[in-house]
Enzyme design. Structure first.
Site, short mmCIF file in Angstrom:
data_model
loop_
_atom_site.label_atom_id
_atom_site.label_comp_id
_atom_site.label_asym_id
_atom_site.label_seq_id
_atom_site.Cartn_x
_atom_site.Cartn_y
_atom_site.Cartn_z
N TYR A 77 0.88 -1.17 0.00
CA TYR A 77 0.00 0.00 0.00
C TYR A 77 0.92 1.22 0.00
CZ TYR A 77 -4.13 2.66 1.62
OH TYR A 77 -5.15 3.55 1.75
N ARG B 68 -6.57 9.94 -10.78
CA ARG B 68 -5.93 10.63 -9.65
C ARG B 68 -5.39 9.57 -8.70
NH1 ARG B 68 -5.95 9.91 -4.89
NH2 ARG B 68 -7.83 10.76 -3.98
N LYS C 66 -5.72 -2.13 -2.21
CA LYS C 66 -6.81 -1.84 -1.24
C LYS C 66 -7.56 -3.13 -0.91
CE LYS C 66 -7.07 2.89 -1.02
NZ LYS C 66 -7.56 3.88 -0.12
N GLU D 145 -12.49 4.56 -6.30
CA GLU D 145 -11.17 4.91 -5.76
C GLU D 145 -10.35 5.68 -6.77
OE1 GLU D 145 -10.29 3.73 -2.51
OE2 GLU D 145 -8.71 5.19 -2.75
N ASP D 146 -9.82 6.79 -6.31
CA ASP D 146 -8.83 7.55 -7.07
C ASP D 146 -9.32 8.00 -8.45
OD1 ASP D 146 -7.39 7.26 -4.80
OD2 ASP D 146 -5.65 6.30 -5.69
N ASP E 76 -14.16 6.09 -1.31
CA ASP E 76 -13.20 6.01 -0.21
C ASP E 76 -12.44 7.31 -0.02
OD1 ASP E 76 -11.73 4.56 1.69
OD2 ASP E 76 -10.15 4.22 0.23
N ASP E 77 -12.10 7.98 -1.11
CA ASP E 77 -11.31 9.22 -1.00
C ASP E 77 -12.11 10.34 -0.38
OD1 ASP E 77 -8.90 8.26 -2.36
OD2 ASP E 77 -10.27 8.04 -4.05
N ASN F 276 -0.67 11.55 -0.20
CA ASN F 276 0.10 10.33 -0.44
C ASN F 276 0.69 10.37 -1.85
OD1 ASN F 276 -0.63 9.00 2.01
ND2 ASN F 276 -2.67 8.68 1.16
N1 LIG Z 1 -4.65 10.01 3.87
C1 LIG Z 1 -5.65 9.47 3.20
O1 LIG Z 1 -6.29 8.52 3.64
C2 LIG Z 1 -5.99 10.04 1.88
C3 LIG Z 1 -5.18 10.92 1.26
N2 LIG Z 1 -5.54 11.45 0.06
C4 LIG Z 1 -4.58 12.30 -0.60
O2 LIG Z 1 -5.08 13.59 -0.72
C5 LIG Z 1 -4.56 14.19 -1.89
C6 LIG Z 1 -5.70 14.87 -2.61
O3 LIG Z 1 -6.68 13.94 -3.00
P1 LIG Z 1 -8.05 14.47 -3.64
O4 LIG Z 1 -8.67 15.47 -2.78
O5 LIG Z 1 -8.84 13.29 -4.01
O6 LIG Z 1 -7.48 15.14 -4.96
P2 LIG Z 1 -8.11 16.37 -5.74
O7 LIG Z 1 -7.37 16.44 -7.03
O8 LIG Z 1 -9.59 16.23 -5.75
O9 LIG Z 1 -7.73 17.63 -4.85
C7 LIG Z 1 -6.47 18.23 -4.81
C8 LIG Z 1 -6.70 19.67 -4.42
O10 LIG Z 1 -5.45 20.30 -4.15
C9 LIG Z 1 -5.45 21.53 -4.86
N3 LIG Z 1 -4.08 21.95 -5.12
C10 LIG Z 1 -3.24 21.57 -6.11
N4 LIG Z 1 -2.06 22.24 -6.02
C11 LIG Z 1 -2.18 23.05 -4.95
C12 LIG Z 1 -1.33 23.99 -4.35
N5 LIG Z 1 -0.10 24.23 -4.84
N6 LIG Z 1 -1.77 24.67 -3.27
C13 LIG Z 1 -3.00 24.45 -2.77
N7 LIG Z 1 -3.86 23.56 -3.30
C14 LIG Z 1 -3.45 22.86 -4.37
C15 LIG Z 1 -6.22 21.25 -6.12
O11 LIG Z 1 -6.64 22.44 -6.74
P3 LIG Z 1 -6.98 22.39 -8.32
O12 LIG Z 1 -8.07 21.38 -8.48
O13 LIG Z 1 -7.40 23.78 -8.60
O14 LIG Z 1 -5.72 21.97 -8.98
C16 LIG Z 1 -7.37 20.47 -5.52
O15 LIG Z 1 -8.31 21.32 -4.94
C17 LIG Z 1 -3.85 13.08 -2.66
O16 LIG Z 1 -2.46 13.23 -2.50
C18 LIG Z 1 -4.29 11.82 -2.00
O17 LIG Z 1 -3.28 10.85 -1.99
C19 LIG Z 1 -6.73 11.17 -0.55
C20 LIG Z 1 -7.57 10.27 0.03
C21 LIG Z 1 -7.23 9.59 1.26
C1 LIG Z 2 -5.24 6.67 0.72
C2 LIG Z 2 -5.95 7.05 -0.49
O1 LIG Z 2 -7.04 6.57 -0.74
C3 LIG Z 2 -5.35 8.01 -1.38
O2 LIG Z 2 -4.31 8.58 -1.08
O3 LIG Z 2 -5.94 8.22 -2.45
MG LIG Z 3 -7.54 6.84 -2.77
#
Ligand SMILES: NC(=O)C1=CN([C@@H]2O[C@H](COP(=O)(O)OP(=O)(O)OC[C@H]3O[C@@H](n4cnc5c(N)ncnc54)[C@H](OP(=O)(O)O)[C@@H]3O)[C@@H](O)[C@H]2O)C=CC1
Ligand SMILES: CC(=O)C(=O)O
Ligand SMILES: [Mg+2]
Length: 546
Positions: free
Chosen positions: A99, A152, A170, A241-242, A264-265, A404
């Protein structure tokens, strides 16, 4: 084909190539004689424990994690029982290999390092035939599908069909962490093309060589896929997912009240964040309704977490408007304020009246959050100035760099503890080792939806729930947090230790299952003892009888 649970066991040497029935060197001399295996194996019959020790040894001589990932991946394709026995022998060691973070590197190189394939690939060129193609899957009783379209993948962006490592990883954790039987799980990648030029130019890339399909054609493909799943596997729960947020958010809205499904996200991440906040409040002694959160990122994860925090605040007496007003988003264009014209519908509840702010530190000084959550996919943005600002405003600032894999983390554990002078309450999406600072040892928690999705899976399995609802995630968050002990908290750890993740997940599953029964969503009678029922169902790696 790697999952053949409903097929009759083969006999003779082909047994050694069936990952479900293969025991490798653990076939006893009686079984070797009975099954036509004499002469095909070294003479001494192993126990499963000895086989596990051998894999530990093989892993210990490899010097990089991708090699270890590949060894484990080959093992899964050869002998599933041994694969799960190894992973369950020490989840804290093996989770980072199958993972995040290692799965991220594996996905980036999936077409280069490909060995045995796993799960199903459904390209959009099969549109109109999805049900027929999916009916080829040998297992009839599929209960969990993790599906991605690869757009993503973690914080690594569009990886096309290379994203398959995520559903595979997963689903392995559904079994490791919460005992969902592996034969009930099916990883799927939908291939609608990729906009990743490097992949499209790579002769080894294995997906469709076209840009991503969008709009009505994409939606129709998803609709056909959902229909095929519900017709072929009526008890199946579908985990998205993603996906990029432009698709993740509308897909969840479209199907959440129609079928047993969740993202999940958005939802799993939200629950693990709320769990971490409950844990943090035990450390700070503060109230949830007094907290203010500033998110770096305004996508699926940020809005999912902000909404569940808001729901949790409502349970503690706030109105939904008051609660949402305590959650702020900050993206590439700065603080999300109402005067901005680029705000999407799903972000609107968290856009508030305020003057525009373009620097994150200035946003911290203006909003004075008690916690910051990094879900931006961009590493290092929780820099020294950010952490120092949080530590100036708060005695115990909540610092959650959740992006991540590790290469995308907004800061490291060591940076958070050092720059906050040991004040930070820290958890990160990918694991960090313990940190010594100021004569104290800090054990950082992993704020990752892995504390939620396997448990959700087991709860759905045990109840045959018809839906996955928002309150199930609040219950899950509370059930994670209630297992954090004073000893954990003394180390700064706000999640149950990973070595105990199976015990923790089974407890969370039982709590969710109770709610499912209470709400009348179950399709099986309520057992007298839900926790015992769940423990009985939980998969344990033992060689199947042949
Ligand atoms: N810990 C956990 O369990 C999980 C972690 N994550 C992690 O969270 C992250 C985001 O996932 P997710 O929300 O689905 O992805 P998204 O693409 O939906 O969201 C990313 C966001 O970050 C913004 N962004 C990009 N660059 C910048 C910057 N320089 N400054 C500020 N904001 C910025 C994007 O803006 P814009 O769209 O305008 O580019 C967007 O709003 C990933 O790395 C993922 O691995 C996700 C799910 C679970
Ligand atoms: C952990 C997870 O689901 C992610 O980073 O997208
Ligand atoms: Mg995910």
């Amino acid at each position: 084909m790697s999952q053949s649970g409903t097929q009759p066991a083969p006999s003779g040497p082909s047994l050694l190539h069936d990952p479900v029935f293969n025991r490798g060197s653990a076939f006893s001399s009686e079984d070797r004689a009975r099954l036509g295996l004499e002469g095909f194996l070294p003479p001494t019959a192993d126990t499963l424990e000895t086989q596990v020790a051998r894999i530990h040894l093989q892993l210990s001589i490899l010097d990089n994690d991708l090699q270890k990932y590949l060894l484990l991946s080959d093992l899964q394709a050869r002998n599933e029982t041994l694969f799960y026995a190894v992973l369950m022998s020490d989840p804290a060691v093996f989770m980072p290999l199958v993972y995040t973070p290692t799965v991220g590197e594996a996905c980036q190189k999936y077409d280069h390092v490909l060995r045995a394939t796993r799960g199903m690939y459904l390209p959009i060129t099969m549109k109109g035939r999805l049900k027929e193609v999916m009916s080829h899957w040998p297992q009839r009783d599929v209960r969990f599908i993790v599906v991605t379209d690869g757009e993503r993948i973690l914080g690594l962006g569009d990886l096309g069909v290379n994203g398959m490592g995520i559903p595979v990883g997963k689903l392995a954790l559904y079994s490791v962490c919460a005992g969902v039987p592996p034969e009930m799980t099916l990883p799927i990648t939908l291939d609608v093309g990729t906009n990743n030029g490097t992949l499209l130019d790579d002769p080894l890339y294995l997906g469709l060589r076209q840009n991503r399909v969008r709009g009505a054609e994409y939606d129709a493909f998803i609709a056909e896929f959902v229909a095929a799943v519900t017709e072929l596997f009526p008890l199946c729960c579908l985990q998205w997912e993603d996906f990029a947020n432009i698709n993740a958010v509308p897909i969840l809205e479209r199907y959440r009240d129609q079928i047993c499904t969740y993202n999940d996200d958005i939802q799993g991440t939200a629950a693990v964040a709320v769990a971490g906040i409950y844990g943090a409040l035990k450390l700070s002694g503060e109230k949830l309704t007094d907290q203010t959160f500033l998110f770096l990122g305004g996508g699926s994860a940020a809005t999912g977490i902000a909404e569940l925090i808001s729901q949790a605040m409502v349970l503690e007496g706030a109105t939904i408007e008051e609660a949402r007003a305590r959650n702020w988003l900050f993206d590439v264009n700065g603080l999300m304020v109402n005067s901005r014209t680029d705000i999407a519908g799903f972000q609107k509840p968290f856009a508030h009246d305020h003057a525009p702010v373009s620097s994150f530190v200035e946003a911290i000084e203006a909003i004075r959050p008690t916690g910051i959550v990094g879900v931006s996919t961009v590493p290092k943005l929780f820099n020294q100035a950010v952490i120092e600002a949080m530590a100036t405003i708060n005695a115990r600032p909540i610092i959650f760099p959740y992006s991540n894999p590790t290469s995308r983390s907004e800061c490291t554990a060591e940076e958070a503890y050092r720059w906050s002078n040991g004040q930070a309450i820290f958890a990160s999406g990918s694991p960090f080792p313990p940190v010594e600072f100021g004569g104290k040892r800090f054990v950082p928690g992993q704020g990752n939806n892995v504390y939620i999705f396997p448990a959700m899976g087991m709860a759905v399995l045990a109840t045959q729930s018809t839906r996955v609802t928002e309150d199930m995630f609040i219950v899950a968050a509370k059930a994670v947090a209630e297992q954090v002990t004073p000893d954990d908290l003394a180390l700064g750890l706000i999640y149950p230790p990973q070595r105990d993740i199976r015990k923790a997940s089974l407890h969370v599953a039982a709590r969710i299952a109770e709610l499912i029964f209470d709400k009348g969503l179950a399709r099986v009678p309520r057992p007298a003892d839900i926790e015992a029922h769940i423990n009985e169902l939980a998969y344990i790696p033992r060689y199947p009888t042949i």
